[in-house]
Design an enzyme around this catalytic site. Structure first.
Site, short mmCIF file in Angstrom:
data_model
loop_
_atom_site.label_atom_id
_atom_site.label_comp_id
_atom_site.label_asym_id
_atom_site.label_seq_id
_atom_site.Cartn_x
_atom_site.Cartn_y
_atom_site.Cartn_z
N TYR A 143 0.82 -1.22 0.00
CA TYR A 143 0.00 0.00 0.00
C TYR A 143 0.85 1.27 0.00
O TYR A 143 0.42 2.31 -0.47
CB TYR A 143 -0.91 0.03 1.24
CG TYR A 143 -2.26 -0.61 1.07
CD1 TYR A 143 -2.39 -1.91 0.58
CD2 TYR A 143 -3.43 0.08 1.42
CE1 TYR A 143 -3.64 -2.49 0.45
CE2 TYR A 143 -4.67 -0.50 1.29
CZ TYR A 143 -4.77 -1.78 0.81
OH TYR A 143 -6.00 -2.36 0.68
N LYS A 194 2.88 -15.27 1.74
CA LYS A 194 3.03 -15.97 0.46
C LYS A 194 4.52 -16.24 0.32
O LYS A 194 5.17 -15.83 -0.65
CB LYS A 194 2.45 -15.11 -0.67
CG LYS A 194 2.35 -15.79 -2.01
CD LYS A 194 1.28 -16.89 -2.08
CE LYS A 194 1.34 -17.59 -3.42
NZ LYS A 194 0.49 -18.81 -3.46
N ASP A 226 -3.31 -18.07 -0.01
CA ASP A 226 -4.33 -18.75 -0.83
C ASP A 226 -5.00 -19.86 -0.02
O ASP A 226 -6.23 -20.02 -0.03
CB ASP A 226 -3.74 -19.27 -2.15
CG ASP A 226 -2.43 -20.03 -2.00
OD1 ASP A 226 -1.85 -20.03 -0.89
OD2 ASP A 226 -1.99 -20.65 -2.99
N ASP A 250 -6.47 -6.82 4.14
CA ASP A 250 -7.60 -6.14 3.50
C ASP A 250 -8.54 -7.19 2.91
O ASP A 250 -9.75 -7.16 3.13
CB ASP A 250 -7.08 -5.20 2.41
CG ASP A 250 -8.20 -4.50 1.67
OD1 ASP A 250 -9.13 -4.02 2.35
OD2 ASP A 250 -8.16 -4.44 0.43
N ASP A 254 -12.36 -8.86 4.60
CA ASP A 254 -13.66 -8.82 3.91
C ASP A 254 -14.24 -10.23 3.85
O ASP A 254 -15.45 -10.43 4.06
CB ASP A 254 -13.49 -8.31 2.46
CG ASP A 254 -13.73 -6.81 2.33
OD1 ASP A 254 -13.45 -6.09 3.29
OD2 ASP A 254 -14.20 -6.37 1.26
C1 IPM Z 1 -10.41 -1.03 4.17
C2 IPM Z 1 -10.68 -0.39 2.83
C3 IPM Z 1 -9.54 0.54 2.48
C4 IPM Z 1 -8.29 -0.29 2.36
C5 IPM Z 1 -9.74 1.41 1.24
C6 IPM Z 1 -11.04 2.19 1.29
C7 IPM Z 1 -8.59 2.32 1.00
O1 IPM Z 1 -10.90 -1.37 1.87
O2 IPM Z 1 -10.26 -0.29 5.15
O3 IPM Z 1 -10.35 -2.26 4.23
O4 IPM Z 1 -8.00 -0.84 1.30
O5 IPM Z 1 -7.56 -0.41 3.35
MG MG Z 2 -10.99 -3.34 2.64
#
Ligand code: IPM
Ligand code: MG
Length: 362
Positions: A143, A194, A226, A250, A254
């Site tokens: 990032y 990885k 993975d 990240d 999710d």
């Molecule tokens: C998160 C989001 C952010 C990230 C974006 C909005 C920059 O997806 O906080 O997980 O990628 O960290």
């Molecule tokens: Mg995110």
């Protein structure tokens, strides 16, 4: 005991303002319950800040952030700002806050509320009792790595590049956080990398392994990302703490959120040496913004984390979790967690119902 606190409130874009409004109701109830004085200071961040000032992270906002005991953020971004230069995108504000405030440790707990067992897309027996924590490194890795950019290579072809880089101290400090929190949980850390392909994460594995010698009471395992993505849907209860890099965290957080029924349920804390910020892990969801459809629970649960980690008040966090649990037990559901026989409510009503449950707790 300290009783006066400053909280910076950055609603942001999309559904951010709606979910923050509900979270503020919860802050006010805790304030009066514990006889505190909580000064809330709002400021613009993300796309709305860009519209108003030409910059997604205005100096004012950063100043307010630096004066606060804790920062509560809604969400940033939206289709309106997708075409503008990378450096001015709403997401830069979030990344700018994380890096300028040194918020290197991102805690993303995924816990399933019993009432939501049927809201998960996975079979109830796979997720019942699920309680895992993703510890994501937040200020390094791909990032932020340099060099980055878009250019032309020696053959004259256009190309674009990013850099995945981690230093030993960066890995050590996030590793230490993961081992420390594991001590207060089930004493297991799974470090995700990885290492079979990427030198930077092979190094990550070596540093975590070395650090582990100071935490011999914790069980450490390593897993390729993975495989971890697969294991999270196959048998997520094998995990206690997942320690991982910025980008893997990240993605995996999710994925982990869906085990709990909805991404609208997951709070997060971003911690550094000096500052701390709390936000739901979901984004700005522009498609449902302004329609009273968003789930405010992730933001409400983030308020609980703020009280716990930044104000050193453990009880409000427990109360908030209890109030959310009771509200769900009573059948209230926003659209994202709705199922047959439940009572569909909007963002505001969900906030009010949690507030009512919270008032009942002594
Ligand atoms: C998160 C989001 C952010 C990230 C974006 C909005 C920059 O997806 O906080 O997980 O990628 O960290
Ligand atoms: Mg995110």
């Amino acid at each position: 005991m300290k009783t006066e606190f400053n909280i910076a409130v950055f609603p942001g874009d999309g559904i951010g303002p709606e979910v923050i409004t509900e979270a503020v109701k919860i802050i006010k109830i805790i304030e009066s319950k514990l006889n505190l004085r909580i000064n809330l200071t709002e400021s613009l961040v993300g796309g709305c800040a860009y519209e108003a000032t030409g910059c997604p992270l205005p100096d004012d906002t950063l100043d307010i952030a630096k004066k606060a005991d804790g920062i509560l953020l809604g969400a940033v971004g939206g289709p309106k700002w997708e075409a503008i230069d990378f450096s001015l995108r709403p997401e830069r504000a979030l990344l700018g806050l994380r890096s300028s405030l040194g918020l290197y440790a991102n805690l993303r707990p995924a816990r399933i509320f019993p009432a939501l067992l049927n809201a998960s897309t996975l079979k109830p027996e796979v997720v019942v009792g699920l309680d895992l924590l993703v510890v994501r490194e937040l200020t390094g890795g791909i990032y932020f790595g340099e060099p980055r950019g878009v250019g032309t290579n020696d053959d004259g072809h256009k190309h674009a590049f990013n850099t995945l880089v981690y230093s030993e101290p960066e890995i050590q400090r996030i590793g230490k956080i993961a081992f420390d929190v594991a001590r207060k949980r089930n004493s297991k850390v799974c470090s995700v990398d990885k290492a079979n392909v990427l030198e930077a994460t092979g190094f990550w594995r070596d540093v975590v392994t070395k650090l582990h010698s100071q935490f011999s009471d914790i069980e450490l395992s390593h897993m390729y990302v993975d495989n971890c993505a697969m294991q999270l849907v196959r048998n997520p209860k094998q995990f206690d703490v997942i320690l991982t890099t910025n980008m893997f965290g990240d993605i995996l957080s999710d994925e982990a959120s869906m085990l709990t029924g909805s991404i609208g349920m997951l709070p997060s804390a971003s911690l550094g040496e000096k500052y701390s910020m709390y936000e739901p892990i979901h984004g700005s969801a522009p498609d449902i913004a302004g329609k009273d459809l968003a789930n405010p629970l992730a933001t409400i649960l983030s308020v609980g984390m703020l009280f716990k980690y930044s104000l050193n008040l453990e009880e409000p966090n427990k109360w908030i979790e209890m109030a959310v649990e009771a509200t769900l037990d009573n059948g209230a559901r926003t659209l994202d967690i709705m199922s047959d026989g439940m009572n569909q409510v909007g963002t505001q009503e969900m906030g009010d119902l949690v507030a009512t449950e919270l008032e009942k707790i002594n």
